[in-house]
Write an enzyme that holds these catalytic residues in place. Structure first.
Site, PDB file in Angstrom:
ATOM      1  N   CYS A 384      -1.199  -5.378  -5.616  1.00 17.72           N
ATOM      2  CA  CYS A 384      -2.306  -4.286  -5.193  1.00 17.72           C
ATOM      3  C   CYS A 384      -1.959  -3.673  -3.735  1.00 17.72           C
ATOM      4  O   CYS A 384      -2.679  -3.757  -2.853  1.00 17.72           O
ATOM      5  CB  CYS A 384      -3.566  -4.707  -5.217  1.00 17.72           C
ATOM      6  SG  CYS A 384      -4.082  -5.225  -6.574  1.00 17.72           S
ATOM      7  N   GLU A 385      -0.728  -3.343  -3.545  1.00 14.08           N
ATOM      8  CA  GLU A 385       0.023  -2.596  -2.333  1.00 14.08           C
ATOM      9  C   GLU A 385       0.939  -1.594  -2.824  1.00 14.08           C
ATOM     10  O   GLU A 385       1.702  -2.057  -3.714  1.00 14.08           O
ATOM     11  CB  GLU A 385       0.425  -3.570  -1.340  1.00 14.08           C
ATOM     12  CG  GLU A 385      -0.445  -4.443  -0.755  1.00 14.08           C
ATOM     13  CD  GLU A 385      -0.063  -5.226   0.486  1.00 14.08           C
ATOM     14  OE1 GLU A 385       0.912  -4.445   1.099  1.00 14.08           O
ATOM     15  OE2 GLU A 385      -0.493  -6.278   0.653  1.00 14.08           O
TER      16      GLU A 385
END
Ligand code: LLP
Length: 461
Positions: A384-385
């Protein structure tokens, strides 16, 4: 010679078909070629043979025990930078006499461990106390390691005091900072004046004057490591020239130097044909050192990447292909948690499907291949980046869910820098030897992820 080849559109590692292997062991998985490890080790050994160096493989680049065993059997010694790496080198069967220990922050526990079994018996870790760095209570090798590469005065004092209190004589080299520009990424340039590594040349004489006559820590070596990867031979020539001037200066002031450790940093060819080969590095260094070596100077090299990078590929499976705004994404089961180099340094890794149509068989490894019908996309992971990518704007054959990709040049600083981020278990590792494929590290399970958290312990004081 390349042991990762396409045959009829399918990628092989030596004699092993990687699509079939991935179906068996799953993804993401690091694959290493034994023949490549041996070949790359031999190239360095052959290129530098006129200087008879002690070649210490940089364990930090690829630390799997089976990889270390392959190299140790080939004749390699080991360069370690932590108690954990020392533990690995020992488990791989490497004696202390063939281990050098660098690193800016050696702890007292690590130092005692490196001083050998005699040291641990003389001062065993306190029972029951958390003792990071030493998980095996007694070191099997009674003797100290070959060389401590010293990074600072307080570190010298600490090692010297421990060695003296235990009455264990040992040897050291001072890591000097030659202040040369290795022309590499700022995060991995280590030989410039502003870096945290070593002692600058101006302070080196004073350092020897103060410490070189210690009764138990014999300081008769110089160590340097200018950065990694260094794709040019000129910085090595500059660094060696400065080191030799210092050696002469030290000798003139009563400090004979018997060991010169040039560190590592030789590049790996992430794009075919773009990086120097072992012989290119050796060519300008040999004339500088040959005479000194014949007069008794011992040379040490610490190559990591140039041996391990192209001995490994990472296999990952495309989970989804999606379009978002103007960009196309192939979302894979490997990402920055598996191979962080693209996210951290913007590093290039050639990525290509493991099975391709004949017109898409890659003629070489390069960022942009001029083949018909390629589609530009970002190869990204599940993390999640937005920084979680393996490649950006990369022309690739059209990809679909379930396709298997190979990330090339992933043998160095791949698995060793993998993390559990977003609670992903670490990948599996497989060693290929011809047709034989051996699982050399099992894929972690969810139980492995939580193993150290299941029994909270009261440590209040
Ligand atoms: N010796 C010392 C003291 C080192 O610090 C290093 C690497 C080596 C030897 C081995 O360097 P090599 O021959 O492998 O280039 N994570 C970065 C590389 C960091 C290198 C750290 N020190 C990357 O993925 O590019």
């Amino acid at each position: 010679m390349d042991f990762f080849n396409y045959r009829d559109g399918r990628l092989f590692a030596e004699e092993t078909d990687l699509a079939t292997l991935a179906a068996r062991v799953g993804t993401p998985t690091y694959i290493y070629s034994k023949a490549t490890l041996a070949l790359h080790y031999d190239r360095i050994a052959h290129a530098f043979a006129p200087l008879s160096p002690l070649i210490c493989f940089a364990v930090k680049s690829c630390s799997n025990l089976s990889v270390l065993r392959v190299l140790a059997e080939r004749g390699s010694a080991m360069d370690v930078v932590s108690g954990g790496e020392l533990h690995r080198a020992r488990l791989a069967g490497v004696p202390h006499s063939r281990i050098v220990f660098a690193g800016v922050g050696k702890t007292e526990a690590e130092i005692r461990d490196a001083l050998g079994g005699a040291a641990l018996r003389a001062a065993p870790p306190p029972a029951g106390a958390p003792h990071p760095g030493v998980s095996t209570p007694l070191c099997p090798d009674p003797d100290p390691i070959a060389l401590f590469n010293i990074e600072s005065a307080p570190e010298f004092q600490t090692i010297a005091a421990i060695a003296k209190s235990l009455n264990i004589p040992c040897r050291a080299a001072l890591r000097i900072n030659p202040d040369v520009d290795p022309h590499t990424h700022a995060y991995t340039a280590t030989g410039k004046a502003q870096s945290k590594f070593g002692v600058d040349l101006d302070r080196a004489r004073d350092f020897f004057d103060r410490y070189a006559r210690h009764s138990h820590l014999k300081l008769t070596g110089l160590h340097l490591h200018i950065g990694s990867p260094v794709a040019d031979t000129a910085p090595y020539v500059q660094a060696v020239t400065k080191a030799l001037a210092l050696i002469d200066n030290l000798a003139a002031h009563g400090h004979p130097i018997d060991t010169l450790d040039l560190g590592g940093g030789f590049a790996a060819d992430y794009e075919t044909g773009l990086s120097p080969v072992a012989a290119d590095y050796a060519a300008p260094i040999i004339p500088l050192l040959k005479d000194r070596v014949s007069r008794g100077l011992r040379l040490i090299l610490e190559p990591g990447r140039t041996i391990s990078a192209n001995a490994g590929v990472l296999l990952t499976r495309v989970q989804y292909v999606k379009q978002s705004g103007p960009r196309k994404f192939a979302v894979c089961d490997a990402g920055m948690h598996t191979l962080i180099r693209p996210a951290l340094y913007g590093s290039f890794h050639f990525i290509w499907p493991v099975a391709v149509a004949p017109q898409h068989q890659p003629p070489r490894r390069a960022a942009r291949l001029d083949l018909p019908g390629l589609e530009t996309c970002d190869v990204v992971g599940p993390i999640c980046e937005s920084g979680d990518f393996l490649a950006q704007d990369r022309p690739l054959p059209p990809l679909a869910r379930g396709d298997l990709l190979a990330v090339f040049g992933a043998g160095a600083y791949g698995m060793v820098m993998a993390s559990h981020y977003n609670s992903h278990p670490l990948p599996a590792e497989v060693l290929i030897d011809g047709r034989r494929a051996t699982l050399i590290r099992a894929r972690e399970s969810y139980d492995d992820l939580t193993a150290h958290e299941l029994a909270p312990t009261d440590v209040s004081i």
